[in-house]
Design an enzyme around this catalytic site. Structure first.
Site, mmCIF file in Angstrom:
data_model
loop_
_atom_site.group_PDB
_atom_site.id
_atom_site.type_symbol
_atom_site.label_atom_id
_atom_site.label_comp_id
_atom_site.label_asym_id
_atom_site.label_seq_id
_atom_site.Cartn_x
_atom_site.Cartn_y
_atom_site.Cartn_z
ATOM 1 N N THR A 34 0.832 -1.210 0.000
ATOM 2 C CA THR A 34 0.000 0.000 0.000
ATOM 3 C C THR A 34 0.865 1.257 0.000
ATOM 4 O O THR A 34 0.400 2.319 -0.406
ATOM 5 C CB THR A 34 -0.900 0.044 1.248
ATOM 6 O OG1 THR A 34 -0.078 -0.211 2.391
ATOM 7 C CG2 THR A 34 -2.008 -1.001 1.176
ATOM 8 N N SER A 122 16.063 -5.586 6.692
ATOM 9 C CA SER A 122 17.472 -5.451 7.081
ATOM 10 C C SER A 122 18.114 -4.295 6.323
ATOM 11 O O SER A 122 18.985 -3.605 6.852
ATOM 12 C CB SER A 122 18.233 -6.752 6.820
ATOM 13 O OG SER A 122 18.117 -7.126 5.473
ATOM 14 N N ASP A 167 9.350 0.762 5.131
ATOM 15 C CA ASP A 167 10.451 0.158 5.894
ATOM 16 C C ASP A 167 11.296 1.211 6.603
ATOM 17 O O ASP A 167 11.669 1.058 7.761
ATOM 18 C CB ASP A 167 11.387 -0.637 4.960
ATOM 19 C CG ASP A 167 10.631 -1.661 4.145
ATOM 20 O OD1 ASP A 167 9.467 -1.943 4.476
ATOM 21 O OD2 ASP A 167 11.205 -2.172 3.170
HETATM 22 C C1 GLA Z 1 9.066 -3.889 0.687
HETATM 23 C C2 GLA Z 1 9.230 -2.416 0.329
HETATM 24 C C3 GLA Z 1 8.191 -1.570 1.062
HETATM 25 C C4 GLA Z 1 6.773 -2.114 0.858
HETATM 26 C C5 GLA Z 1 6.737 -3.619 1.123
HETATM 27 C C6 GLA Z 1 5.399 -4.230 0.744
HETATM 28 O O1 GLA Z 1 9.342 -4.092 2.036
HETATM 29 O O2 GLA Z 1 10.517 -1.973 0.664
HETATM 30 O O3 GLA Z 1 8.278 -0.232 0.637
HETATM 31 O O4 GLA Z 1 6.292 -1.793 -0.422
HETATM 32 O O5 GLA Z 1 7.739 -4.317 0.407
HETATM 33 O O6 GLA Z 1 4.385 -3.760 1.573
#
Ligand code: GLA
Length: 360
Positions: A34, A122, A167
């Site tokens: 999302t 990570s 993240d």
């Molecule tokens: C990875 C990407 C995030 C996000 C997720 C899926 O972790 O780095 O930005 O899009 O996938 O939710």
């Protein structure tokens, strides 16, 4: 643990570090795929962290030592390192320089117990840890949101994944006790308590995953195409689920996942019932499997084993998918027992899983 401490730095570079910092990995409870659609996410930080220590080295080049790999590389800002792990650090140095920082050649020591390549961020922990350490060393005027934004830029420009900001915001701002409800468009956020008596279990499926080579960038492009066909800036702006019915396949299902997933995040953040929260996680997995098509047979089996346990309220794949880990909301007192029982069942079906949270 000595790793990341001044002693570890000194044993590699011969002197104590001048700055050190750390940043955690994260597990996303709801709100998958999302973030690059300007939507909502609900991560928590995990206890495992990446530690970064630095010292001005007075040389012409940078030296970077990665304790987990037992590997040292050197590079200059003009000549990027060939090693993949080093490109995250290199990317952070360059984005900080673009912000106006004057960066002298450094010795950099990195150590981490964040599991790699399983969907627990990570890479974001390494980026945020590096930028925090740089902020401390050079007294840079960057707040935690700015650090997350620069870390995301480093990942996109230098690691080649067109990721959203989930993240990096989670690593920079989340906490291990409560979930962070984040609007990835405005970056407005607030902490949300987990339902009483529950705790988080994360199990790696043992199915290897590679973000850049997987369909991640392709999914993102599909969402952009769906938004374009619907005449909106991003899928966040689609009012009613019915609107996506006019889209050609697979864009219809991709867009439907994003819309229903945003609704699930907002519902979960407003509910205090573990059962309701868990049911939303189960629905998220079904949507990721059927509409977004980022699950694998191994992840489906692991999630089904988790969902079948009476002490589990809900379970789903977490992170980008295509392999990696699953997250479950569990009765807190049953965490270890559920982990052991599910790993056994998974092994009987040929899988090789591992409990990652709670850590050892
Ligand atoms: C990875 C990407 C995030 C996000 C997720 C899926 O972790 O780095 O930005 O899009 O996938 O939710």
């Amino acid at each position: 643990m000595v790793t990341g401490a001044p002693e570890a730095f000194a044993s590699v570079f011969g002197k104590a570090p001048q700055a050190s910092a750390s940043a955690p990995g994260r597990v996303n409870l709801l709100g998958e795929h999302t973030d690059y659609n300007d939507g909502f996410v609900l991560p928590v930080a995990i206890a495992q962290r990446t530690r970064v220590a630095m010292r001005r080295n007075g040389r012409a080049d940078f030296r970077l030592y990665a304790a987990q790999l037992g590997e040292q590389v050197s590079f200059t800002l003009e000549a990027p390192p060939a090693q993949h792990f080093a490109s995250y650090v290199y990317g952070c140095l360059l984005v900080a320089r673009d912000e106006g920082a004057v960066i002298p050649p450094l010795d950099i020591h990195v150590s981490s117990d964040v599991p790699m390549g399983v969907g627990l961020s990570s890479s974001a922990a390494l980026e945020v840890g590096t930028l925090r350490c740089l902020r401390q060393l050079l007294a840079l005027p960057m707040d935690d949101v700015r650090i997350a934004q620069l870390a995301q830029r480093a990942e996109i420009d230098y690691a080649g994944v067109r990721c959203g900001i989930l993240d990096q915001m989670a690593s920079s701002l989340a906490d291990t006790q409560r979930a962070l409800l984040l609007d990835t468009r405005s970056l407005e956020r607030r902490f949300v308590d987990l339902p009483a008596g529950t705790a988080i279990l994360v199990i790696d499926s043992g199915v290897p995953r590679s973000l850049a080579e997987s369909g991640y960038n392709q999914r993102r492009a599909e969402c952009e195409e769906a938004a374009r066909l619907l005449g909106v800036a991003s899928l966040r702006d689609v009012g009613a689920t019915a609107a996506v019915e006019s889209l050609p396949e697979p864009l219809r299902r991709r867009a439907r996942h994003v819309l229903t997933e945003n609704a699930r995040v907002l519902k979960a953040a407003a509910c205090s019932s573990a059962r309701e929260f868990g049911a939303l996680m189960n629905a998220s997995h079904a949507s990721l499997r059927d509409d977004y098509e980022v699950s694998t047979p191994g992840l489906d089996r692991l999630v089904a084993l988790l969902q079948a346990r009476p002490e589990v309220f809900g379970a789903r794949l977490t992170g980008a998918g295509f392999g990696g880990a699953c997250v479950a909301l569990c009765q807190a007192h049953a965490l270890r027992a559920v982990g052991e029982a599910v790993l056994l069942g998974y092994a009987q079906s040929g899988g090789q899983g591992k409990v990652l949270v709670p850590g050892e």
